[in-house]
Design a protein around this motif. Structure first.
Motif, PDB file in Angstrom:
ATOM      1  N   ARG A   1       0.857  -1.171   0.000  1.00  0.00           N
ATOM      2  CA  ARG A   1       0.000   0.000   0.000  1.00  0.00           C
ATOM      3  C   ARG A   1       0.900   1.230   0.000  1.00  0.00           C
ATOM      4  O   ARG A   1       1.996   1.194   0.556  1.00  0.00           O
ATOM      5  CB  ARG A   1      -0.916   0.015   1.223  1.00  0.00           C
ATOM      6  CG  ARG A   1      -1.887  -1.158   1.265  1.00  0.00           C
ATOM      7  CD  ARG A   1      -2.888  -1.099   0.116  1.00  0.00           C
ATOM      8  NE  ARG A   1      -3.844  -2.202   0.174  1.00  0.00           N
ATOM      9  CZ  ARG A   1      -3.702  -3.341  -0.483  1.00  0.00           C
ATOM     10  NH1 ARG A   1      -2.619  -3.529  -1.234  1.00  0.00           N
ATOM     11  NH2 ARG A   1      -4.602  -4.289  -0.388  1.00  0.00           N
ATOM     12  N   SER A   2       0.464   2.300  -0.630  1.00  0.00           N
ATOM     13  CA  SER A   2       1.286   3.495  -0.797  1.00  0.00           C
ATOM     14  C   SER A   2       0.752   4.647   0.049  1.00  0.00           C
ATOM     15  O   SER A   2      -0.462   4.863   0.135  1.00  0.00           O
ATOM     16  CB  SER A   2       1.309   3.907  -2.271  1.00  0.00           C
ATOM     17  OG  SER A   2       1.913   5.170  -2.440  1.00  0.00           O
TER      18      SER A   2
ATOM     19  N   THR B   1      -7.400  -3.880 -12.891  1.00  0.00           N
ATOM     20  CA  THR B   1      -7.228  -2.723 -12.028  1.00  0.00           C
ATOM     21  C   THR B   1      -8.126  -1.582 -12.461  1.00  0.00           C
ATOM     22  O   THR B   1      -8.721  -1.611 -13.536  1.00  0.00           O
ATOM     23  CB  THR B   1      -5.763  -2.224 -12.047  1.00  0.00           C
ATOM     24  OG1 THR B   1      -5.548  -1.475 -13.249  1.00  0.00           O
ATOM     25  CG2 THR B   1      -4.787  -3.385 -12.006  1.00  0.00           C
TER      26      THR B   1
ATOM     27  N   HIS C   1      -6.853   1.289 -12.939  1.00  0.00           N
ATOM     28  CA  HIS C   1      -5.875   2.261 -13.411  1.00  0.00           C
ATOM     29  C   HIS C   1      -5.470   1.999 -14.854  1.00  0.00           C
ATOM     30  O   HIS C   1      -4.312   1.876 -15.187  1.00  0.00           O
ATOM     31  CB  HIS C   1      -4.652   2.256 -12.503  1.00  0.00           C
ATOM     32  CG  HIS C   1      -4.994   2.506 -11.062  1.00  0.00           C
ATOM     33  ND1 HIS C   1      -5.439   3.729 -10.606  1.00  0.00           N
ATOM     34  CD2 HIS C   1      -4.989   1.682  -9.990  1.00  0.00           C
ATOM     35  CE1 HIS C   1      -5.676   3.657  -9.315  1.00  0.00           C
ATOM     36  NE2 HIS C   1      -5.414   2.427  -8.912  1.00  0.00           N
TER      37      HIS C   1
ATOM     38  N   PRO D   1       0.300  -0.568  -6.007  1.00  0.00           N
ATOM     39  CA  PRO D   1      -0.608   0.546  -5.705  1.00  0.00           C
ATOM     40  C   PRO D   1      -0.334   1.769  -6.561  1.00  0.00           C
ATOM     41  O   PRO D   1       0.805   2.026  -6.969  1.00  0.00           O
ATOM     42  CB  PRO D   1      -0.288   0.855  -4.239  1.00  0.00           C
ATOM     43  CG  PRO D   1       1.175   0.523  -4.114  1.00  0.00           C
ATOM     44  CD  PRO D   1       1.387  -0.682  -5.010  1.00  0.00           C
ATOM     45  N   ALA D   2      -1.364   2.527  -6.818  1.00  0.00           N
ATOM     46  CA  ALA D   2      -1.168   3.876  -7.336  1.00  0.00           C
ATOM     47  C   ALA D   2      -0.563   4.729  -6.229  1.00  0.00           C
ATOM     48  O   ALA D   2      -0.586   4.351  -5.049  1.00  0.00           O
ATOM     49  CB  ALA D   2      -2.502   4.458  -7.795  1.00  0.00           C
TER      50      ALA D   2
ATOM     51  N   ASP E   1      -0.116   6.912  -3.262  1.00  0.00           N
ATOM     52  CA  ASP E   1      -0.972   7.277  -2.129  1.00  0.00           C
ATOM     53  C   ASP E   1      -2.224   6.407  -2.031  1.00  0.00           C
ATOM     54  O   ASP E   1      -3.202   6.798  -1.388  1.00  0.00           O
ATOM     55  CB  ASP E   1      -1.365   8.759  -2.197  1.00  0.00           C
ATOM     56  CG  ASP E   1      -1.585   9.360  -0.815  1.00  0.00           C
ATOM     57  OD1 ASP E   1      -0.969   8.867   0.158  1.00  0.00           O
ATOM     58  OD2 ASP E   1      -2.371  10.314  -0.692  1.00  0.00           O
ATOM     59  N   GLU E   2      -2.193   5.236  -2.635  1.00  0.00           N
ATOM     60  CA  GLU E   2      -3.365   4.347  -2.602  1.00  0.00           C
ATOM     61  C   GLU E   2      -3.285   3.370  -1.435  1.00  0.00           C
ATOM     62  O   GLU E   2      -2.353   2.580  -1.337  1.00  0.00           O
ATOM     63  CB  GLU E   2      -3.482   3.569  -3.906  1.00  0.00           C
ATOM     64  CG  GLU E   2      -4.693   2.636  -3.920  1.00  0.00           C
ATOM     65  CD  GLU E   2      -4.811   1.828  -5.205  1.00  0.00           C
ATOM     66  OE1 GLU E   2      -5.929   1.354  -5.504  1.00  0.00           O
ATOM     67  OE2 GLU E   2      -3.793   1.666  -5.899  1.00  0.00           O
ATOM     68  N   GLY E   3      -4.274   3.403  -0.571  1.00  0.00           N
ATOM     69  CA  GLY E   3      -4.418   2.417   0.500  1.00  0.00           C
ATOM     70  C   GLY E   3      -3.552   2.655   1.720  1.00  0.00           C
ATOM     71  O   GLY E   3      -3.774   2.047   2.767  1.00  0.00           O
TER      72      GLY E   3
END
Length: 410
Positions: free
Chosen positions: A82-83, A354, A356, A380-381, A383-385
């Protein structure tokens, strides 16, 4: 985001993995550090990838090619994480990292020497808030020694450790390996050291500092080449596709394409002569009877074998070699290898649908566990999760929906 490959991922989803409950705060980027943390994530650790706001990990932009909105390079080392975007230069960001480190089991970073110390995020700073913390620092040349302040790059490390000097053909220039092996070796050594430190912590109750250098790891991974140089004091040579110590152990051309032949001992050589080449004269030639003799006379032997192998297509030789259990294989392209029946039979490719821009396909963690591993999740993208993971770390009473879902499947 959902996985769309059937069997392997669905079966593995019944396990939370041997590292379930281990929290990894990943401050690394590019390849060596992310490769390490991806290994830990594949084994069930919860990895929170900290990235700079705006651009994030440099490899997000290392394309083409792309898979969906992601550079393919980024997807190879960042699944199941996660990002969280954090400005480490800000007091607020530094405070958040210290808070997260107080709840983490492992911190991994690959900043230049002194950078995190200036931010109040060095080992001594974080050890003060979490004495059980395993702090792994990955750098080009280590945190001590005359080169400690230098930045580390895989290509440079391949050159400086001697790897390039033994890669390529004798009449050609030193050549780098086609994959960033210095980074990958370092990531693997780092993951091994982290696992050992976690095991040791069960006895001592204490964390520790791990100093992993690309230079050190690549030098160690020279293996028999380094051992030979230490034993003789002589400079190792480049042999192209041949082996410095074993003959015949190289690439040969059949009438329709190249194949690898790896004869490792005298018994196999006799089998090659008798059962594959039908050439008892070659078998009994004193110049080739033992491996030591074949090494001394490699050029003459290679020429004789090359002429013979050009007489028939590759399938002819593969059939005869396999029938006698001699090690050999066709030289494939990467695309051919990925499309092979062996890859399909081992469920080595995971696919994800996804949000994305399209599907992502990755090569899975390469070790099968009898009890299974967690079903991987897509990279993850930016800042995702991560914010959700951070809140759970800092509020232990908040339930973990990912773990609860996986447990419900078992």
């Amino acid at each position: 985001m959902t996985a769309f490959d059937g069997g392997a991922a669905a079966d593995a989803s019944r396990s939370l993995g041997p590292l379930q409950g281990i929290r990894v705060l990943d401050l690394s980027r590019v390849l060596a550090g992310p490769w390490c943390t991806q290994c830990l994530a594949d084994l069930g650790a919860q990895v929170l990838k900290i990235e700079s706001p705006g651009d994030g990990d440099e490899t997000r932009s290392w394309g083409p090619p792309y898979m969906g909105d992601f550079a393919a390079y980024y997807t190879c080392a960042n699944r199941s994480k996660r990002s969280l975007a954090v400005d480490l230069k800000s007091a607020e960001g530094q405070r958040l990292i210290r808070d997260l480190a107080s709840e983490a089991d492992v911190v991994i970073e690959n900043f230049k020497l002194g950078t995190l110390d200036r931010f109040g995020l060095g080992y001594d700073d974080l050890k003060a808030v979490n004495p059980r913390l395993i702090y792994c620092s990955i750098s080009g040349y280590g945190r001590t020694g005359p080169e400690a302040a230098r930045a580390g790059y895989d290509f440079v490390i391949q050159g400086e450790t001697g790897l390039m000097s033994v890669t390529g053909f004798p009449d050609g220039p030193p050549t780098k390996v086609g994959v960033a092996v210095s980074d990958l070796f370092s990531g693997l050594y780092a993951s091994q050291a982290i696992l050992a430190a976690l095991l040791g912590r069960q006895t001592t109750g204490r964390g520790q500092f791990l100093d992993v250098a690309l230079f050190d790891c690549q030098l160690a991974a020279l293996a028999n080449v380094a051992a030979g140089a230490l034993a003789t004091g002589a400079e190792p040579k480049r042999y192209g596709n041949a082996h410095p110590n074993v003959v015949p152990y190289e690439v040969f051309e059949a009438s329709d394409g190249p194949f690898v032949l790896a004869i490792g001992n005298d018994r196999q050589f006799r089998t090659l002569c008798d059962g594959v080449l039908d050439d008892p004269v070659l078998r009994d030639d004193p110049a080739f009877r033992t491996n030591a003799a074949r090494v001394a006379n490699r050029t003459g032997l290679s020429q004789r074998l090359a002429a013979r192998f050009r007489e028939h297509p590759r399938a002819h030789w593969m059939e005869r070699l396999e029938a006698r259990s001699l090690p050999a294989g066709a030289v494939r392209s990467v695309a051919q290898a990925l499309a092979s029946d062996q890859v399909a039979g081992r469920d080595l490719i995971h696919g994800f649908e996804t949000e994305h821009g399209g599907p992502i396909r990755v090569v899975r963690y390469p070790v099968k566990f009898g009890d299974g591993l967690p079903c991987p999740t897509p990279p993850p993208a930016l800042d995702e999760g991560g914010a959700d993971i951070a809140r759970r770390w800092l509020d232990p009473e908040r339930p973990d929906p990912v773990a609860a879902t996986a447990a419900a499947r078992s």
